[in-house]
Design an enzyme around this catalytic site. Structure first.
Site, PDB file in Angstrom:
ATOM      1  N   PHE A 281       0.828  -1.202   0.000  1.00 24.09           N
ATOM      2  CA  PHE A 281       0.000   0.000   0.000  1.00 24.09           C
ATOM      3  C   PHE A 281       0.860   1.248   0.000  1.00 24.09           C
ATOM      4  CE2 PHE A 281      -3.407  -2.778   1.317  1.00 24.09           C
ATOM      5  CZ  PHE A 281      -4.566  -2.149   0.876  1.00 24.09           C
ATOM      6  N   ASP A 282       0.502   2.162  -0.896  1.00 25.63           N
ATOM      7  CA  ASP A 282       0.960   3.531  -0.743  1.00 25.63           C
ATOM      8  C   ASP A 282       0.301   4.070   0.529  1.00 25.63           C
ATOM      9  OD1 ASP A 282       2.007   6.150  -1.517  1.00 25.63           O
ATOM     10  OD2 ASP A 282      -0.081   6.629  -1.954  1.00 25.63           O
ATOM     11  N   LEU A 283       0.908   5.059   1.158  1.00 26.01           N
ATOM     12  CA  LEU A 283       0.358   5.573   2.417  1.00 26.01           C
ATOM     13  C   LEU A 283      -0.479   6.834   2.206  1.00 26.01           C
ATOM     14  CD1 LEU A 283       0.297   5.061   5.483  1.00 26.01           C
ATOM     15  CD2 LEU A 283       2.274   6.588   5.679  1.00 26.01           C
TER      16      LEU A 283
END
Length: 235
Positions: A11-13
């Site tokens: 996941f990108d944050l």
């Protein structure tokens, strides 16, 4: 859930699990107040955003270091507006405020809880290393996350395949066909996944058109649509 073929969820944050735009505006306003700038700073913030975005693009292209970026965005904003303020003090105050102004994207907690029950979640981010760790801790998502990979620790940024290689080596197990990244950036998350040879899910709440060469495996407008989209990829 058995139909989901993926077991490693990257996941990108920012602007995927955490609402960075909301945090950014709150942190910027707090920083300006700390520097003695009272009143409405919305116009100043919009200028800062444009400058910041250009510098992040330069960082991802490898032409600006992160240490320079953190201060330069404030130096340019202040210079543009004739403000006699300390950009280094602004940078320090802003980064500190980011850790305390965490806002979750709708559905982030439930999605992480669901996916962590069937596989491993890793965060891959170009953000500042120690700040991102603090923001994850403040978000309450830490219990679902197995590892955090930052470009600062790696030395390379998304979409560079070396950053993806660095990231998956932190996982318990890695197979390309069982790995997917979920992120909001076509030019960083999705393009990076394309280059690395893994599936990708473009989180596109604004329903923006894709006029780039990046090709997501699937696209969703909300986080609660991620798992159904992964089902469809496995069908």
């Amino acid at each position: 859930m058995d139909a989901v073929r993926h077991s490693l969820f990257l996941f990108d944050l920012d602007d995927t699990l955490l609402d960075f735009r909301a945090s950014e505006q709150l942190s910027f306003a707090r920083t300006m107040r700390a520097l003695g700038l009272d009143g409405n700073v919305d116009a100043l913030f919009q200028q800062y955003q444009a400058i910041n975005l250009a510098l992040w693009r330069a960082f991802e292209a490898g032409t600006v270091s992160k240490d320079v970026l953190k201060v330069e965005r404030f130096r340019q904003t202040f210079a543009l507006n004739g403000l006699d303020l300390d950009p280094e003090a602004a940078s320090a105050s802003y980064l500190e405020a980011l850790s305390d102004t965490v806002v979750l994207v709708d559905g982030a907690r439930q999605l992480c809880a669901s996916l962590s029950a069937i596989g491993e979640i890793g965060i891959i981010t170009n953000g500042v290393h120690h700040i991102q760790h603090r923001r994850i801790a403040s978000s309450g998502l830490g219990e679902y996350i197995a590892f955090v990979a930052t470009s600062e620790a790696c030395g390379h940024a998304k979409p560079d395949s070396r950053f993806f290689d660095y990231s998956v080596r932190m996982a318990r197990a890695f197979a390309r066909h069982e790995t997917v990244i979920v992120g909001d950036r076509l030019d960083a998350d999705i393009l990076g996944a394309n280059r690395f040879g893994i599936d990708s899910c473009w989180f596109n709440p604004g329903r923006l058109a894709n006029d780039t060469g990046a090709r997501p495996s699937c696209e969703v407008a909300s986080l609660d649509a991620v798992i159904p989209a992964l089902y469809r990829l496995a069908a």
